[in-house]
Design a protein around this motif. Sequence first.
Motif, short mmCIF file in Angstrom:
data_model
loop_
_atom_site.label_atom_id
_atom_site.label_comp_id
_atom_site.label_asym_id
_atom_site.label_seq_id
_atom_site.Cartn_x
_atom_site.Cartn_y
_atom_site.Cartn_z
N LEU A 167 0.90 -1.15 0.10
CA LEU A 167 0.25 0.07 0.01
C LEU A 167 0.60 1.27 0.05
CD1 LEU A 167 -2.91 1.26 0.28
CD2 LEU A 167 -2.77 1.10 2.54
N SER A 168 2.02 1.24 0.89
CA SER A 168 2.88 2.27 0.72
C SER A 168 3.45 2.65 -0.46
CB SER A 168 3.86 2.04 1.86
OG SER A 168 5.09 3.04 1.96
N GLU A 169 3.94 1.59 -1.13
CA GLU A 169 4.55 1.63 -2.47
C GLU A 169 3.56 2.17 -3.69
OE1 GLU A 169 6.13 -2.16 -3.34
OE2 GLU A 169 7.72 -2.03 -1.97
N LEU A 170 2.27 1.69 -3.55
CA LEU A 170 1.21 2.11 -4.42
C LEU A 170 0.98 3.71 -4.13
CD1 LEU A 170 -1.26 -0.81 -4.35
CD2 LEU A 170 0.19 0.15 -6.23
N ARG A 171 0.95 4.47 -2.75
CA ARG A 171 0.84 5.49 -2.60
C ARG A 171 1.84 6.33 -3.01
NH1 ARG A 171 -1.25 4.67 3.47
NH2 ARG A 171 -3.48 4.49 3.18
N GLU A 172 3.17 6.01 -2.81
CA GLU A 172 4.50 6.56 -3.44
C GLU A 172 4.05 6.62 -4.94
OE1 GLU A 172 7.71 4.61 -1.94
OE2 GLU A 172 7.38 5.44 0.08
N GLY A 173 3.86 5.65 -5.72
CA GLY A 173 3.49 5.70 -7.12
C GLY A 173 2.60 6.68 -7.55
N LEU A 174 1.50 6.57 -6.81
CA LEU A 174 0.39 7.66 -7.22
C LEU A 174 0.80 9.15 -6.89
CD1 LEU A 174 -2.52 8.13 -7.61
CD2 LEU A 174 -3.14 7.97 -5.43
N GLU A 175 1.69 9.25 -5.92
CA GLU A 175 2.20 10.77 -5.52
C GLU A 175 3.10 11.14 -6.75
OE1 GLU A 175 3.69 10.68 -1.73
OE2 GLU A 175 1.70 10.55 -0.73
N ARG A 176 4.04 10.13 -7.12
CA ARG A 176 4.83 10.25 -8.21
C ARG A 176 4.27 10.83 -9.53
NH1 ARG A 176 8.13 6.50 -7.28
NH2 ARG A 176 6.99 5.06 -8.45
N LEU A 177 3.06 10.14 -9.68
CA LEU A 177 2.30 10.27 -11.07
C LEU A 177 1.73 11.56 -11.04
CD1 LEU A 177 0.78 6.54 -11.79
CD2 LEU A 177 2.74 7.78 -12.82
N GLN A 178 1.20 11.89 -9.87
CA GLN A 178 0.53 13.33 -9.70
C GLN A 178 1.47 14.37 -9.89
OE1 GLN A 178 -1.51 12.85 -5.63
NE2 GLN A 178 -3.39 11.96 -6.72
N ARG A 179 2.66 14.24 -9.26
CA ARG A 179 3.63 15.28 -9.71
C ARG A 179 4.06 15.33 -10.96
NH1 ARG A 179 5.99 12.86 -4.89
NH2 ARG A 179 7.27 11.93 -6.25
N ASP A 180 4.23 14.35 -11.71
CA ASP A 180 4.43 14.19 -13.21
C ASP A 180 3.51 14.98 -13.92
OD1 ASP A 180 6.87 12.82 -12.65
OD2 ASP A 180 6.18 11.09 -13.16
N LEU A 181 2.16 14.57 -13.63
CA LEU A 181 0.92 15.19 -14.40
C LEU A 181 0.87 16.61 -13.98
CD1 LEU A 181 -1.62 14.58 -16.06
CD2 LEU A 181 -2.85 14.41 -13.69
N GLU A 182 1.14 17.20 -12.82
CA GLU A 182 1.29 18.46 -12.74
C GLU A 182 2.25 19.23 -13.54
OE1 GLU A 182 1.40 18.98 -8.42
OE2 GLU A 182 -0.77 18.27 -8.08
N GLY A 183 3.55 18.48 -13.65
CA GLY A 183 4.75 19.08 -14.31
C GLY A 183 4.21 19.06 -15.67
N LEU A 184 3.55 18.14 -16.44
CA LEU A 184 3.23 18.13 -17.81
C LEU A 184 2.19 19.14 -18.08
CD1 LEU A 184 3.02 14.26 -18.49
CD2 LEU A 184 4.72 15.75 -19.55
N ARG A 185 1.04 19.24 -16.99
CA ARG A 185 0.33 20.68 -17.15
C ARG A 185 0.99 22.01 -17.03
NH1 ARG A 185 -4.55 18.42 -13.29
NH2 ARG A 185 -5.31 16.78 -14.69
N GLY A 186 1.96 21.97 -16.28
CA GLY A 186 2.67 23.25 -16.13
C GLY A 186 3.48 23.52 -17.56
N GLN A 187 3.75 22.51 -18.18
CA GLN A 187 4.66 22.78 -19.51
C GLN A 187 3.51 23.12 -20.72
OE1 GLN A 187 6.82 19.19 -20.28
NE2 GLN A 187 8.43 19.38 -18.59
N GLY A 188 2.56 22.39 -20.48
CA GLY A 188 1.60 22.62 -21.82
C GLY A 188 1.01 23.85 -21.40
N GLY A 189 0.69 24.64 -20.29
CA GLY A 189 -0.34 25.63 -20.33
C GLY A 189 0.39 26.98 -20.24
#
Length: 84
Positions: free
Chosen positions: A62-84
């Motif tokens: 569960l901890s690994e899944l949460r860390e992966g989800l947080e990493r994906l959310q950061r990546d998504l926010e970074g991609l949104r910041g580049q595109g906007g």
Amino acid sequence: MRLLGFRGAAVKPLNEEAAAELGAELLGEALVFGVGGLCLYLEYLRQVGQSRRREEHLEQTLSELREGLERLQRDLEGLRGQGG
């Protein structure tokens, strides 16, 4: 015993052979009961350990899944910041 309605009866003393046989039987029964109790206790400890290890594994997953989800959310926010 008197409270339960039984009268005190005289107990006949056992001869030496009968007393030894009765003692040996009692000792044997106690040994079997002790070994059985020890087996139950060891099985209980094994089950508790197994349950604890399973729970630790699930918590780690569960901890690994949460860390992966947080990493994906950061990546998504970074991609949104580049595109906007």
